[in-house]
Design a protein around this motif. Structure first.
Motif, PDB file in Angstrom:
ATOM      1  N   LYS A   1      17.820  -4.887  22.573  1.00 44.80           N
ATOM      2  CA  LYS A   1      16.992  -4.305  23.631  1.00 44.80           C
ATOM      3  C   LYS A   1      17.843  -3.481  24.588  1.00 44.80           C
ATOM      4  O   LYS A   1      17.459  -2.375  24.994  1.00 44.80           O
ATOM      5  CB  LYS A   1      16.254  -5.405  24.388  1.00 44.80           C
ATOM      6  N   ASP A   2      19.021  -3.992  24.945  1.00 47.61           N
ATOM      7  CA  ASP A   2      19.898  -3.261  25.858  1.00 47.61           C
ATOM      8  C   ASP A   2      20.378  -1.948  25.239  1.00 47.61           C
ATOM      9  O   ASP A   2      20.511  -0.938  25.937  1.00 47.61           O
ATOM     10  CB  ASP A   2      21.104  -4.122  26.248  1.00 47.61           C
ATOM     11  N   ASP A   3      20.654  -1.962  23.942  1.00 48.22           N
ATOM     12  CA  ASP A   3      21.064  -0.727  23.268  1.00 48.22           C
ATOM     13  C   ASP A   3      19.966   0.325  23.379  1.00 48.22           C
ATOM     14  O   ASP A   3      20.237   1.498  23.674  1.00 48.22           O
ATOM     15  CB  ASP A   3      21.349  -0.997  21.785  1.00 48.22           C
ATOM     16  N   LEU A   4      18.738  -0.091  23.140  1.00 46.69           N
ATOM     17  CA  LEU A   4      17.614   0.852  23.204  1.00 46.69           C
ATOM     18  C   LEU A   4      17.407   1.367  24.621  1.00 46.69           C
ATOM     19  O   LEU A   4      17.081   2.545  24.817  1.00 46.69           O
ATOM     20  CB  LEU A   4      16.343   0.183  22.678  1.00 46.69           C
ATOM     21  N   LEU A   5      17.601   0.507  25.608  1.00 48.32           N
ATOM     22  CA  LEU A   5      17.477   0.948  26.996  1.00 48.32           C
ATOM     23  C   LEU A   5      18.568   1.962  27.341  1.00 48.32           C
ATOM     24  O   LEU A   5      18.319   2.936  28.070  1.00 48.32           O
ATOM     25  CB  LEU A   5      17.547  -0.250  27.941  1.00 48.32           C
ATOM     26  N   ASN A   6      19.777   1.759  26.818  1.00 51.97           N
ATOM     27  CA  ASN A   6      20.859   2.718  27.045  1.00 51.97           C
ATOM     28  C   ASN A   6      20.524   4.079  26.445  1.00 51.97           C
ATOM     29  O   ASN A   6      20.730   5.126  27.073  1.00 51.97           O
ATOM     30  CB  ASN A   6      22.160   2.204  26.429  1.00 51.97           C
ATOM     31  N   LEU A   7      19.986   4.067  25.234  1.00 57.11           N
ATOM     32  CA  LEU A   7      19.650   5.316  24.553  1.00 57.11           C
ATOM     33  C   LEU A   7      18.471   6.014  25.227  1.00 57.11           C
ATOM     34  O   LEU A   7      18.422   7.242  25.302  1.00 57.11           O
ATOM     35  CB  LEU A   7      19.361   5.036  23.074  1.00 57.11           C
ATOM     36  N   GLU A   8      17.535   5.212  25.728  1.00 55.45           N
ATOM     37  CA  GLU A   8      16.412   5.794  26.460  1.00 55.45           C
ATOM     38  C   GLU A   8      16.900   6.450  27.754  1.00 55.45           C
ATOM     39  O   GLU A   8      16.461   7.556  28.109  1.00 55.45           O
ATOM     40  CB  GLU A   8      15.375   4.723  26.781  1.00 55.45           C
ATOM     41  N   TYR A   9      17.800   5.776  28.462  1.00 53.25           N
ATOM     42  CA  TYR A   9      18.317   6.331  29.714  1.00 53.25           C
ATOM     43  C   TYR A   9      19.083   7.627  29.466  1.00 53.25           C
ATOM     44  O   TYR A   9      18.984   8.572  30.259  1.00 53.25           O
ATOM     45  CB  TYR A   9      19.219   5.307  30.401  1.00 53.25           C
ATOM     46  N   LEU A  10      19.818   7.680  28.370  1.00 52.57           N
ATOM     47  CA  LEU A  10      20.505   8.919  28.010  1.00 52.57           C
ATOM     48  C   LEU A  10      19.499  10.050  27.833  1.00 52.57           C
ATOM     49  O   LEU A  10      19.731  11.176  28.293  1.00 52.57           O
ATOM     50  CB  LEU A  10      21.310   8.718  26.724  1.00 52.57           C
ATOM     51  N   ASP A  11      18.377   9.758  27.185  1.00 53.30           N
ATOM     52  CA  ASP A  11      17.330  10.771  27.000  1.00 53.30           C
ATOM     53  C   ASP A  11      16.811  11.246  28.356  1.00 53.30           C
ATOM     54  O   ASP A  11      16.583  12.444  28.560  1.00 53.30           O
ATOM     55  CB  ASP A  11      16.185  10.192  26.157  1.00 53.30           C
ATOM     56  N   ASP A  12      16.639  10.313  29.295  1.00 52.20           N
ATOM     57  CA  ASP A  12      16.182  10.687  30.634  1.00 52.20           C
ATOM     58  C   ASP A  12      17.182  11.606  31.322  1.00 52.20           C
ATOM     59  O   ASP A  12      16.807  12.588  31.973  1.00 52.20           O
ATOM     60  CB  ASP A  12      15.957   9.437  31.488  1.00 52.20           C
ATOM     61  N   LEU A  13      18.467  11.282  31.211  1.00 52.20           N
ATOM     62  CA  LEU A  13      19.500  12.125  31.809  1.00 52.20           C
ATOM     63  C   LEU A  13      19.496  13.520  31.205  1.00 52.20           C
ATOM     64  O   LEU A  13      19.623  14.528  31.904  1.00 52.20           O
ATOM     65  CB  LEU A  13      20.879  11.483  31.631  1.00 52.20           C
ATOM     66  N   ILE A  14      19.342  13.588  29.882  1.00 51.83           N
ATOM     67  CA  ILE A  14      19.348  14.886  29.184  1.00 51.83           C
ATOM     68  C   ILE A  14      18.237  15.779  29.712  1.00 51.83           C
ATOM     69  O   ILE A  14      18.462  16.938  30.077  1.00 51.83           O
ATOM     70  CB  ILE A  14      19.205  14.676  27.667  1.00 51.83           C
ATOM     71  N   TRP A  15      17.013  15.231  29.776  1.00 48.29           N
ATOM     72  CA  TRP A  15      15.878  16.067  30.168  1.00 48.29           C
ATOM     73  C   TRP A  15      15.838  16.318  31.675  1.00 48.29           C
ATOM     74  O   TRP A  15      15.362  17.363  32.118  1.00 48.29           O
ATOM     75  CB  TRP A  15      14.574  15.450  29.667  1.00 48.29           C
ATOM     76  N   ASN A  16      16.365  15.387  32.456  1.00 49.81           N
ATOM     77  CA  ASN A  16      16.436  15.609  33.890  1.00 49.81           C
ATOM     78  C   ASN A  16      17.438  16.722  34.203  1.00 49.81           C
ATOM     79  O   ASN A  16      17.205  17.564  35.071  1.00 49.81           O
ATOM     80  CB  ASN A  16      16.846  14.315  34.604  1.00 49.81           C
ATOM     81  N   GLU A  17      18.538  16.734  33.469  1.00 51.53           N
ATOM     82  CA  GLU A  17      19.555  17.766  33.671  1.00 51.53           C
ATOM     83  C   GLU A  17      19.087  19.121  33.149  1.00 51.53           C
ATOM     84  O   GLU A  17      19.483  20.169  33.656  1.00 51.53           O
ATOM     85  CB  GLU A  17      20.837  17.336  32.967  1.00 51.53           C
ATOM     86  N   LYS A  18      18.235  19.091  32.159  1.00 55.20           N
ATOM     87  CA  LYS A  18      17.775  20.337  31.539  1.00 55.20           C
ATOM     88  C   LYS A  18      16.604  20.952  32.295  1.00 55.20           C
ATOM     89  O   LYS A  18      16.563  22.165  32.533  1.00 55.20           O
ATOM     90  CB  LYS A  18      17.374  20.044  30.090  1.00 55.20           C
ATOM     91  N   PHE A  19      15.641  20.118  32.693  1.00 60.23           N
ATOM     92  CA  PHE A  19      14.407  20.630  33.295  1.00 60.23           C
ATOM     93  C   PHE A  19      14.006  19.942  34.593  1.00 60.23           C
ATOM     94  O   PHE A  19      13.036  20.347  35.222  1.00 60.23           O
ATOM     95  CB  PHE A  19      13.234  20.476  32.320  1.00 60.23           C
ATOM     96  N   GLY A  20      14.690  18.874  34.970  1.00 59.48           N
ATOM     97  CA  GLY A  20      14.207  18.049  36.059  1.00 59.48           C
ATOM     98  C   GLY A  20      14.928  18.242  37.372  1.00 59.48           C
ATOM     99  O   GLY A  20      15.443  19.316  37.685  1.00 59.48           O
TER     100      GLY A  20
END
Length: 443
Positions: A271-290
């Motif tokens: 579960k923690d691994d998936l949360l880490n990967l999800e957070y990375l996705d959030d950072l990517i899109w926040n940096e790109k469009f957010g």
């Protein structure tokens, strides 16, 4: 039928959340960022305007669930070798080992819509038609229903499946779905990013994305997977990303089956691994469009001008009932920043994930497959109102003096738009004003 019932029930669970985006979910192991199944984010608020006369609906829709990209498919080829060389002492069950050994990539043509994407778009259209019958009449009429799509096949296919269910008495062919022009900067967000040179910091080592990739959280995930599979060498991020892409694409390909039997590569993550990967996705899109992007809300400026023009025209001469735009993730993110949605007082960064579990910028809930932002102009007691729905959740809008409203008076909403446009027109030296120097027209 069973799948439809399952998705309806799951959608209801998600809609019970009191916040938007929801801060938790009954299924924490399927929060896959921008490749999350739609039912996770789906709300149940479209009936909030039953007492209102609906004047116009302005919708921005992301395409439905699709195949992986060509790059993802190429990256996943490494999994064919990895599955053959899993250590004999791997810390997984015999069932998990066999599932991984038997795995094959079922993806077909690059990024094309799959059956689940078709189903989600059809069901979304049906819910909109049931809640707003005065807008979605049986017959489609291009004079009162304005449709635009990107040129990509997955967006056009999504438009067709949506329209065929929104207007069941009209047969709509893909070749008849209008595509937006290259210079339509209200929708062609890539055109704006090119103009603003948004990509200049793509490989910036100081970006929060790169810091997270090289930080302790991601290192821990890579070590976890390596040790779990007892692999003969340490995986790198590219290996783990290939597993993650296989996991989330396989899950969304057949949701009902996946809920009963977890896809092969999903079994290698905690579960923690998936949360880490999800957070990375959030950072990517926040940096790109957010909000971590220098150009975040500016990218939505032309679209907000078109929305304002469209609603003003509908108030004075209510001819056009629906404006329906079908595109991509990049079309949805600017709708959040331009309206001030999903804003976190604490900036998302590589080192504060543990303190951001209740973050508002959470891509799994904001921009899953089939994501949508729908603005509705309505009338009640001779006054005009505007409401905004994100993935069928009605959202609070901040208006003057930091007041909020779900169903906002048009005058308040119009002032919010005017202030936004004025702010960016004042930066004329940087981007040629809110319209970036392009001509913004009515839909």
């Amino acid at each position: 039928m069973m799948l439809a019932i399952t998705l309806l029930c799951l959608g209801t669970i998600a809609s019970l959340q009191s916040e938007f985006p929801p801060s938790n979910i009954a299924y924490p192991d399927i929060l896959f960022g921008s490749k999350t199944p739609y039912f996770v984010a789906q709300g149940d608020d479209l009936n909030k305007l039953q007492d209102h006369e609906i004047i116009q609906i302005f919708g921005i829709f992301r395409h439905g669930t699709r195949n992986p990209s060509e790059d993802d498919n190429n990256d996943m080829k490494v999994l064919n070798n990895i599955k053959k060389n899993i250590g004999s002492k791997a810390k997984i069950s015999s069932n998990d080992r066999q599932a991984i050994k038997n795995w094959v990539n079922l993806a077909e043509k690059n990024k094309n819509l799959i059956d689940q994407g078709k189903i989600d778009m059809e069901h979304l259209a049906t819910r909109l038609r049931n809640n707003f019958p005065s807008i979605f009449t049986n017959k489609f009429n291009s004079a009162i229903h304005k449709v635009l799509s990107s040129n990509e096949e997955r967006a056009k296919d999504s438009a067709v499946y949506f329209l065929q269910n929104a207007f069941p008495d009209t047969k709509i062919k893909k070749k008849n779905v209008p595509a937006w022009e290259d210079n339509d900067v209200t929708l062609n967000i890539d055109k704006l990013r090119e103009k603003l040179r948004q990509n200049k910091n793509k490989n910036n080592p100081d970006s929060e994305v790169n810091k997270f990739l090289n930080g302790d959280k991601m290192k821990k995930t890579i070590i976890n997977v390596t040790e779990l599979l007892n692999y003969n060498s340490t995986f790198n991020y590219k290996d783990v990303k290939a597993m993650y892409e296989a996991c989330r694409h396989d899950y969304t390909r057949n949701i009902e089956m996946s809920m009963n039997s977890k896809p092969a590569w999903c079994r290698v993550f905690t579960k923690d691994d998936l949360l880490n990967l999800e957070y990375l996705d959030d950072l990517i899109w926040n940096e790109k469009f957010g909000y971590n992007s220098h150009y975040g809300d500016k990218l939505g400026c032309p679209l907000i001008m078109r929305i304002k023009m469209s609603f003003e025209a509908a108030i004075s001469n209510p001819t056009v009932k629906a404006v329906l735009n079908f595109g991509h993730r990049s079309n949805l993110f600017p709708t959040f920043t331009m309206l001030g949605l999903a804003y976190d007082e604490t900036r998302l960064s590589a080192d504060n994930m543990d303190n951001m579990s209740n973050r508002r910028w959470r891509t799994s809930f904001l921009n899953p497959f089939s994501a949508n932002t729908i603005l509705i102009l309505s009338k009640f007691n001779n006054k005009f109102y505007v409401s905004v729905f994100v993935n069928e959740n009605i959202v609070d809008l901040t208006i003057e003096n930091n007041k909020t409203c779900e169903i906002c008076e048009w005058s308040q909403f119009e002032k919010k738009l005017n202030n936004f446009i004025l702010k960016h027109n004042s930066n004329n030296h940087e981007n040629n004003g809110c319209n970036f120097g392009f001509n913004i027209t009515l839909p």
